[in-house]
Scaffold this active site. Sequence first.
Site, PDB file in Angstrom:
ATOM      1  N   SER A  34       0.869  -1.236  -0.028  1.00 52.77           N
ATOM      2  CA  SER A  34       0.250   0.052   0.001  1.00 52.77           C
ATOM      3  C   SER A  34       0.883   1.298  -0.012  1.00 52.77           C
ATOM      4  CB  SER A  34      -0.887  -0.129   1.045  1.00 52.77           C
ATOM      5  OG  SER A  34      -2.000  -0.944   1.196  1.00 52.77           O
TER       6      SER A  34
ATOM      7  N   ILE B 229       5.588 -15.126  -1.342  1.00 54.29           N
ATOM      8  CA  ILE B 229       5.936 -16.534  -2.146  1.00 54.29           C
ATOM      9  C   ILE B 229       4.947 -16.447  -3.360  1.00 54.29           C
ATOM     10  CG2 ILE B 229       4.330 -17.585  -0.601  1.00 54.29           C
ATOM     11  CD1 ILE B 229       6.146 -20.229  -0.720  1.00 54.29           C
ATOM     12  N   GLU B 230       3.745 -16.099  -3.133  1.00 59.59           N
ATOM     13  CA  GLU B 230       2.926 -16.072  -4.445  1.00 59.59           C
ATOM     14  C   GLU B 230       3.221 -15.351  -5.649  1.00 59.59           C
ATOM     15  OE1 GLU B 230       0.785 -13.768  -1.222  1.00 59.59           O
ATOM     16  OE2 GLU B 230       2.062 -15.122  -1.123  1.00 59.59           O
TER      17      GLU B 230
ATOM     18  N   LYS C  88      23.751   7.603  -0.551  1.00 62.17           N
ATOM     19  CA  LYS C  88      23.925   6.094   0.251  1.00 62.17           C
ATOM     20  C   LYS C  88      22.931   5.127  -0.462  1.00 62.17           C
ATOM     21  CE  LYS C  88      23.486   4.049   4.892  1.00 62.17           C
ATOM     22  NZ  LYS C  88      23.402   4.408   6.269  1.00 62.17           N
TER      23      LYS C  88
ATOM     24  N   CYS D  54     -26.707   1.698  -9.648  1.00 64.94           N
ATOM     25  CA  CYS D  54     -27.038   0.355  -9.781  1.00 64.94           C
ATOM     26  C   CYS D  54     -27.901   0.057  -8.643  1.00 64.94           C
ATOM     27  CB  CYS D  54     -25.710  -0.402  -9.638  1.00 64.94           C
ATOM     28  SG  CYS D  54     -25.659  -2.107 -10.038  1.00 64.94           S
ATOM     29  N   LEU D  55     -27.737  -0.566  -7.461  1.00 64.50           N
ATOM     30  CA  LEU D  55     -28.486  -0.796  -6.367  1.00 64.50           C
ATOM     31  C   LEU D  55     -29.166   0.418  -5.770  1.00 64.50           C
ATOM     32  CD1 LEU D  55     -29.700  -2.955  -4.717  1.00 64.50           C
ATOM     33  CD2 LEU D  55     -27.770  -2.468  -3.073  1.00 64.50           C
TER      34      LEU D  55
ATOM     35  N   GLU E 277     -33.797 -10.367  -5.184  1.00 64.45           N
ATOM     36  CA  GLU E 277     -32.425 -10.597  -4.625  1.00 64.45           C
ATOM     37  C   GLU E 277     -32.704 -10.704  -3.122  1.00 64.45           C
ATOM     38  OE1 GLU E 277     -27.965  -8.636  -4.247  1.00 64.45           O
ATOM     39  OE2 GLU E 277     -29.414  -7.424  -5.152  1.00 64.45           O
TER      40      GLU E 277
ATOM     41  N   ARG F 250     -26.781  -8.089 -11.408  1.00 66.25           N
ATOM     42  CA  ARG F 250     -27.445  -9.263 -12.112  1.00 66.25           C
ATOM     43  C   ARG F 250     -28.844  -9.184 -11.674  1.00 66.25           C
ATOM     44  NH1 ARG F 250     -23.756 -11.847  -8.657  1.00 66.25           N
ATOM     45  NH2 ARG F 250     -22.762 -13.114 -10.293  1.00 66.25           N
TER      46      ARG F 250
ATOM     47  N   HIS G 268     -22.865   2.144 -14.196  1.00 70.91           N
ATOM     48  CA  HIS G 268     -21.697   2.730 -13.230  1.00 70.91           C
ATOM     49  C   HIS G 268     -20.975   3.910 -13.935  1.00 70.91           C
ATOM     50  CE1 HIS G 268     -21.819  -0.020  -9.769  1.00 70.91           C
ATOM     51  NE2 HIS G 268     -22.494  -0.915 -10.588  1.00 70.91           N
TER      52      HIS G 268
ATOM     53  N   GLU H 118     -19.303   6.171 -12.613  1.00 67.42           N
ATOM     54  CA  GLU H 118     -18.065   6.939 -12.123  1.00 67.42           C
ATOM     55  C   GLU H 118     -16.741   6.035 -12.520  1.00 67.42           C
ATOM     56  OE1 GLU H 118     -19.476   3.084  -9.472  1.00 67.42           O
ATOM     57  OE2 GLU H 118     -20.397   4.894 -10.914  1.00 67.42           O
TER      58      GLU H 118
END
Length: 547
Positions: free
Chosen positions: A14, A147-148, A222, A380-381, A404, A474, A519, A521
């Site tokens: 981050s 590791i991933e 440095k 949307c919603l 829903e 959906r 959307h 935005e």
Amino acid sequence: MARYIFITGGVVSSLGKGLASAALGALLQARGYSVRLRKLDPYLNVDPGTMSPFEHGEVFVTDDGAETDLDLGHYERFTGVAARATDSVSSGRIYSNVLEKERRGDYLGKTIQVIPHVTNEIKDFINIGDDEVDFMLCEIGGTVGDIEGLPFFEGIRQFSQDKPRGQCIFMHLTLLPWLAASGELKTKPTQHSVKELRSIGLQPDILVCRSEQPIPEKEREKLALFCNVRPDSVIAAYDLKSIYEAPLAYHREGLDQAVLDAFQIAPAPKPDLRVWQDVYDRIHNTDGSVNIAVVGKYTQLEDAYKSIKEALVHGGMHNRIKVNVEWVDAEVFDKADAAPYLEGYHAILVPGGFGERGTEGKIKAAEFARTRKIPYLGICLGMQMAVIEAARHLAGMDKAGSEEFDHEAGESRFEPVVYHLKEWVQGNHAIKRKVDDDKGGTMRLGAYSATLAEGSRVSQVYGSTQIEERHRHRYEVDVKYREKLEDCGLWFSGMSPDGRLPEIVEVKDHPWFIGVQFHPELKSKPFDPHPLFADFVRAAKDVSRLV
């Protein structure tokens, strides 16, 4: 053939790799080059589409329907280059592709290994569109040592060896911690991060160092000495009041020049930074402020609504006014009066979301905005909640709700004015879905056209009756209730070209009340604000002038 810039991170996560990548892309554009930015994420999810917003922040959707990392939103906002499905990949997608090929027999019976099969898949992905742009910027998610992430680091190491000498460079973003007790910036974490990077065969050409304090020349020297980079390639990245100051800030530090020097491009074209100077001016020279409430369910993590927050900022820049965004948890007034929580705001925005939690609060927010004549934008919603509110309180449908939530509850509590979308047209063919389909990638995703009604507010806002916007949902408002709701004053002012799917609703006798199924935005930029957000903030500004 494109030149490649690989951006990696170290010490902690981050730090702003996505922002640094986006700002660098904007600076290269300012010098006349074409760019494309990509994100390679180490997580094993195929894409972020099924991840909780609390886990990953928002899902950024591209025109071609890919559900991607939110950093692609940064890329678009800073460069204006529309992202594509080929600009985002995860370990999950890479492994899925490899295993699909193995099942088909594409590897002719060979033992499947990380090297060469997984790394080859990574290299093939990076190489897509190699001849389309001057510079390809590829950000590797996570931090060196994870590791991933090792297959990706190995993949870009091999890729740089496969390309002609001088075709690839590496930029490493790290942290220089400030120890207040001793009054020192510490370079050792960065040294260890570069050591880790070099142990897997990658030598950074440029170091970008996040710091709360100015980096003394002695510390730069440095870092250059122990990290084996040129002193003028140690770039300071300080905290900024606005992320949109980043291109100018990085230019002052010499990042774009360091990149061109690393590629031995001379003489370097002079940058034209007038766009970003105008953006800076609009951020810092405002006339007043407005307070806008975002009533959502993921308000504890602002990244869940990243594009919405930025689009509101863009709308403020367009109107030369500061937008104070307040996050209001819809659950707080699910079973209480909304007025104490929403009074005093100049506008209300209800964003998208999934599931029943907080929906009654969102319906109350829509009712408050409608009855109090406060500007309202439902996305949307947020549009669906506005339709349900109108159905209940204007059309007398007391049990109006959404399939829903009915589906989740396992009982028939509602008259579903919002239903599960089972079929729609995409291009020249029909898409069909079932309720029990897999969750990932099965929504209505990507860019779709809509036709706006003549004389509607939205047609005036857009300056057109034909638009194209990005979708991710959906569930859909049932068009069979259109006549009943329009008789009550809720105008279905935007429809899909075939007239089957409601795209936009607005309240006729209201100063500014609009709900959109898409959307908007996702397409807003600081130098090109989305018209809906620009006009929404203008409406909020008008309210603020009256109080």
